[in-house]
Design an enzyme around this catalytic site. Structure first.
Site, short mmCIF file in Angstrom:
data_model
loop_
_atom_site.label_atom_id
_atom_site.label_comp_id
_atom_site.label_asym_id
_atom_site.label_seq_id
_atom_site.Cartn_x
_atom_site.Cartn_y
_atom_site.Cartn_z
N ASP A 225 38.79 49.54 15.26
CA ASP A 225 37.42 49.86 15.66
C ASP A 225 37.02 48.82 16.70
OD1 ASP A 225 37.49 51.79 13.72
OD2 ASP A 225 36.06 50.83 12.38
N ASP A 380 33.10 61.69 9.76
CA ASP A 380 32.50 60.54 9.07
C ASP A 380 31.60 61.05 7.95
OD1 ASP A 380 33.59 58.64 10.95
OD2 ASP A 380 32.02 59.22 12.36
O1 1PR Z 1 31.04 59.87 17.53
O2 1PR Z 1 32.74 60.76 19.09
O3 1PR Z 1 31.41 58.77 19.71
O4 1PR Z 1 33.14 58.64 17.98
C1 1PR Z 1 32.83 57.41 17.41
C2 1PR Z 1 33.98 57.04 16.51
O5 1PR Z 1 33.72 55.74 16.01
C3 1PR Z 1 34.12 57.97 15.32
O6 1PR Z 1 35.47 58.30 15.16
C4 1PR Z 1 33.64 57.13 14.13
O7 1PR Z 1 34.47 57.36 13.00
C5 1PR Z 1 33.82 55.71 14.62
N1 1PR Z 1 32.78 54.79 14.12
C6 1PR Z 1 31.50 54.80 14.52
N2 1PR Z 1 30.86 53.77 13.88
C7 1PR Z 1 31.75 53.17 13.10
C8 1PR Z 1 31.49 52.01 12.25
O8 1PR Z 1 32.36 51.57 11.49
N3 1PR Z 1 30.27 51.49 12.29
N4 1PR Z 1 34.08 53.49 12.63
C9 1PR Z 1 32.96 53.81 13.25
C10 1PR Z 1 34.70 54.28 11.82
C11 1PR Z 1 36.18 54.21 10.18
C12 1PR Z 1 37.62 54.15 10.26
C13 1PR Z 1 38.11 52.87 9.63
C14 1PR Z 1 38.61 53.37 8.31
C15 1PR Z 1 39.57 52.47 7.65
N5 1PR Z 1 35.61 53.50 11.26
O9 1PR Z 1 38.13 54.38 11.46
O10 1PR Z 1 39.01 52.32 10.49
O11 1PR Z 1 37.51 53.64 7.47
O12 1PR Z 1 38.96 51.30 7.28
P1 1PR Z 1 39.48 50.48 6.04
O13 1PR Z 1 40.96 50.67 5.96
O14 1PR Z 1 39.16 49.05 6.36
O15 1PR Z 1 38.77 50.99 4.84
P2 1PR Z 1 32.01 59.56 18.62
#
Ligand code: 1PR
Length: 530
Positions: A225, A380
């Site tokens: 991320d 999400d």
């Molecule tokens: O909405 O098309 O602009 O895409 C934004 C992207 O960013 C989406 O894929 C969304 O999942 C991601 N995103 C947005 N905000 C966050 C955040 O964390 N605040 N991250 C975010 C999502 C979730 C996973 C993470 C897993 C594994 N992150 O990708 O890597 O949950 O984590 P873990 O193994 O530590 O539990 P758009």
């Protein structure tokens, strides 16, 4: 000097990077004469058979290509570059291929997920220079819904099993073509590419013949991320249930390019970058992400996915950009797949309102040009508990993890803008509609589990995976090697993704693979040389 035929679709950058990494120079084909005068020609192809043939005709390349193939100078076709050699394809009926090899291209007929995405083995059928130095049990990266069916068995170079046995590469004289992507197949892929580049000096080699079926490996995906911190540096961060701040500061877990390289070396089968503030910062103005991709793809030879901000956008000067333009820029910079998060939810809302597809959504447009396999939908979701199924119009599951007030039912609400806004769409419906619109894979996150180390949400994953026929990547919550085994043994997902445990070096990727192998889950081996 290697001549590369780029007809404008997909990620040729990775092929160029792989060749340059092996010390060769690349010349791009600009005219039919460049094909005729080539010494060694590589033809990578992704996308749609019909549109590829149309572009080859429009550029006047078809006759030059046919002459080149007949001349028996060294040629390597990759993926669609293999299929192009055949007479026709079920993907585009009525459109003739180059007809260099007798036979057709057929769609997979199997209950397994289509496209086949991931690392599978090969069974060698005839000696070849490309096998030099290979043990024979290596896995290579495949991504395709169609496979070739040659009429004459003697052109088959390797076969592979996916539901049934099919020809996964051919060799006829010095013309070689593989369904798999050597440029995305780690060290094993680089090795066979090197053999091809050094063609003159090598003998044809026949690795040990393997009779057992090849198996598609379960993929381990490392996710980064990425966002800017308050000092303006682009950092890899990690949330707790999507909250990436600790004591007011954005958590900083490292630099994106360096971390991606580390995960490649450690055996990650795929690397995903999510530009998590892409929903508010337009990616084409947020050039560092493109730079991250360019730099990473120079020395990371496994598939790269990028998500964040893929949508239509009008900038402050009134210039309109389509999601397809944004995606194209990502592909040009080295991405193999793009992932769409927020926009997918809005597209599905619109689909439900109008009762069908518009034909113009980003999912449809990008998959039409780059193929379904290039479009991942990142979901999400978060649990919404209800006392009884009648309380909501959304499909519910009966859960073994009761809600705060003892509720035994829940549905999974989709969110946008990184979980900031819940919408009236559930994850199962979203996945099904996105598949219909042309998505090739689902990246299934879970806000409740993200960063908790409590394990994947098996109930969510089962509900989505059973509702679609495209591959699903389970994400969020991995805390131990056992969690990976749990998700692969209890569900049919093709891949599992983790972030926090890899960033913090709590569980190395090699350890995950070692454990899965012990439990007889098929994985891509992490040899020191592969
Ligand atoms: O909405 O098309 O602009 O895409 C934004 C992207 O960013 C989406 O894929 C969304 O999942 C991601 N995103 C947005 N905000 C966050 C955040 O964390 N605040 N991250 C975010 C999502 C979730 C996973 C993470 C897993 C594994 N992150 O990708 O890597 O949950 O984590 P873990 O193994 O530590 O539990 P758009």
């Amino acid at each position: 000097m290697i001549t590369l035929l780029d007809y404008g679709a997909g990620n040729v950058r990775s092929v160029i990077n792989a060749i340059e990494n092996l010390g060769e120079n690349v010349k791009l084909v600009k005219s039919a004469e460049d094909i005729e005068s080539a010494e060694k020609l590589i033809f990578p192809g992704v996308g749609n058979f019909g549109s590829m043939m149309e572009v080859l005709h429009r550029n006047g390349f078809v006759d030059a290509l046919k002459r080149y193939l007949e001349s028996d100078k060294p040629f390597w076709g990759i993926c669609l570059g293999l299929q192009a050699l055949f007479e026709e394809s079920e993907e585009s009926p009525g459109i003739p291929g180059l007809g260099f090899i007798k036979g057709r291209v057929k769609r997979f007929k199997t209950d397994l997920s289509i496209p086949q995405i991931g690392w599978n083995g090969i069974k060698c059928r005839q000696p070849s220079i490309i096998f030099n130095g290979l043990k024979g049990d290596e896995k290579f990266y495949f991504v395709h819904s169609y496979h070739v069916a040659p009429e004459e068995a003697d052109v088959i170079l390797t076969s592979t099993d996916y539901g049934y046995e099919y020809a996964s590469s051919i060799q006829k004289g010095n013309v070689i073509a593989t369904q798999f992507h050597p440029e995305k197949s780690g060290n094993a892929g680089l090795k066979i590419l090197k053999n091809f580049l050094e063609l003159d000096s090598k003998q044809k080699v026949m690795p040990e013949i393997r009779l057992e079926k090849t198996r598609l490996a379960k993929r381990i995906v490392a996710c980064l991320d990425v966002r800017s911190n308050d000092q303006g540096d682009l950092v890899v961060t990690k949330g707790d249930q999507y909250d990436v701040r600790e004591k007011g500061e954005v958590r900083n877990l490292g630099k994106p390019v360096e971390l991606a390289r580390r995960y490649y070396d450690e055996g990650a089968d795929e690397i995903t970058f999510l530009n998590i503030t892409g929903f508010r910062d337009f990616p084409l103005q947020d050039m560092p992400m493109l730079d991250v991709l360019r730099k990473t793809s120079k020395n990371v030879f496994v598939p790269l996915t990028i998500g964040g901000g893929i949508r239509d956008f009008t900038d402050k000067n009134g210039r309109h950009y389509t999601a397809l333009e944004v995606a194209s820029e990502y592909f040009r910079s080295g991405a193999d797949k793009i992932s769409i998060g927020s926009d997918a939810v809005l597209i599905v809302e619109e689909y439900l309102k109008r009762g069908g597809a518009s034909g113009k959504s980003s999912i449809e447009e990008i998959s039409r040009v780059y193929g379904n396999q290039a479009v991942v939908i990142s979901i999400d979701p978060r649990r919404i508990y209800v006392k009884s199924p009648e309380e909501t119009s959304h499909p519910v599951i009966e859960t073994e993890i009761p809600g705060p007030n003892g509720e035994r039912y829940c549905w999974y609400q989709c969110t946008i803008k990184g979980g900031r806004e819940g919408r009236d769409v559930d994850a199962v419906t979203l996945a099904q509609i996105c598949e219909k619109l042309g998505a090739g894979e689902i990246l299934l996150n879970c806000i409740d589990r993200d960063g908790t180390n409590k394990g994947f949400d098996i109930e969510l994953i089962k509900a989505v995976e059973e509702a679609v026929s495209i591959p699903v990547i389970a994400s969020s919550g991995a805390g131990s090697v056992e969690h990976f085994y749990e998700v692969f043994s209890k569900t049919n997902v093709e891949a599992a993704l983790a972030a926090g445990i890899f960033h913090r070096r709590e569980v190395p990727i090699q350890e995950v693979k070692r454990y899965l192998k012990e439990k007889d889950i098929e994985i891509r081996p992490v040899y020191s040389e592969q």
